[in-house]
Design a protein around this motif. Structure first.
Motif, PDB file in Angstrom:
ATOM      1  N   TYR A   4      30.104   3.631  29.096  1.00 49.64           N
ATOM      2  CA  TYR A   4      29.424   2.854  30.162  1.00 49.64           C
ATOM      3  C   TYR A   4      28.979   3.540  31.380  1.00 49.64           C
ATOM      4  O   TYR A   4      28.065   3.162  32.074  1.00 49.64           O
ATOM      5  CB  TYR A   4      29.936   1.570  30.669  1.00 49.64           C
ATOM      6  N   GLN A   7      24.194   7.890  31.060  1.00 47.27           N
ATOM      7  CA  GLN A   7      23.071   7.499  31.101  1.00 47.27           C
ATOM      8  C   GLN A   7      22.580   8.423  30.015  1.00 47.27           C
ATOM      9  O   GLN A   7      22.826   9.539  29.847  1.00 47.27           O
ATOM     10  CB  GLN A   7      22.176   7.600  32.410  1.00 47.27           C
ATOM     11  N   ILE A  16      18.364   5.464  30.381  1.00 48.74           N
ATOM     12  CA  ILE A  16      18.910   4.458  29.997  1.00 48.74           C
ATOM     13  C   ILE A  16      20.244   4.290  30.108  1.00 48.74           C
ATOM     14  O   ILE A  16      21.240   5.050  29.527  1.00 48.74           O
ATOM     15  CB  ILE A  16      18.529   4.244  28.403  1.00 48.74           C
ATOM     16  N   ASN A  20      24.024  -0.915  29.572  1.00 53.08           N
ATOM     17  CA  ASN A  20      23.121  -1.785  28.857  1.00 53.08           C
ATOM     18  C   ASN A  20      23.665  -2.504  27.708  1.00 53.08           C
ATOM     19  O   ASN A  20      23.281  -3.411  27.237  1.00 53.08           O
ATOM     20  CB  ASN A  20      21.759  -1.340  28.557  1.00 53.08           C
TER      21      ASN A  20
END
Length: 160
Positions: A4, A7, A16, A20
């Motif tokens: 996590y 990106q 992203i 997410n």
């Protein structure tokens, strides 16, 4: 550190955060459109369809490092996956998985789950990693492993 903290670039170049996908079981796979294992897209999609409501996500990362088997643009790759295999799971921007330009995510995955005999490099297209709901790398699967063979691991993690 967990998955996590990373990106990645989407197929249109947008950043992203992998946060997410927090609280999901994640299958990360490096893909290619002109590989002998390309039909695995169908099995990856089938597993995704079967388990997405229970919290599974498949994340595809196109890579052209293995005999130039992914030469297309990000747009061409997206179209290929959708038209030929009905892929609806996320396909990200093309990356390197080995070498000095390897995406940081793949450096992390290789470190956390070395391959056979402790080798850290990715051997070929369709190497698969399974990450638990807490962002921990649980297992690495060889390119020749059919995604259906990961079912028991996926089911166990979804119930955890």
């Amino acid at each position: 550190m967990s998955i996590y903290d990373f990106q990645v670039k989407g197929s249109k170049g947008e950043e992203i955060p992998l946060s997410n996908f927090k609280d999901k079981v994640i299958v990360v796979v490096n893909t290619a459109s002109a590989c002998g294992y390309t039909p695995q897209y169908k099995d990856l999609q089938a597993i995704y369809e079967e388990f997405k409501e229970q919290g599974l996500v498949v994340l595809g990362f196109p890579c052209n490092q293995f005999m130039n088997q992914e030469p297309g643009s990000n747009e061409e790759i997206q179209s290929f996956c959708e038209l030929n295999f009905g892929v609806t799971f996320p396909i990200f921007g093309k990356i390197d998985v080995n070498g000095e330009n390897a995406d940081p995510l793949y450096k992390y995955l290789r470190e956390k789950a070395p391959g056979i005999m402790g080798l850290k490099s990715i051997k070929w297209n369709f190497t698969k990693f399974i990450i638990d709901k807490k962002g921990n790398v649980i297992e690495r699967f060889a390119p020749q492993t059919n995604p259906q063979e990961m079912r028991s691991t996926i089911e166990k993690l979804l119930k955890a």
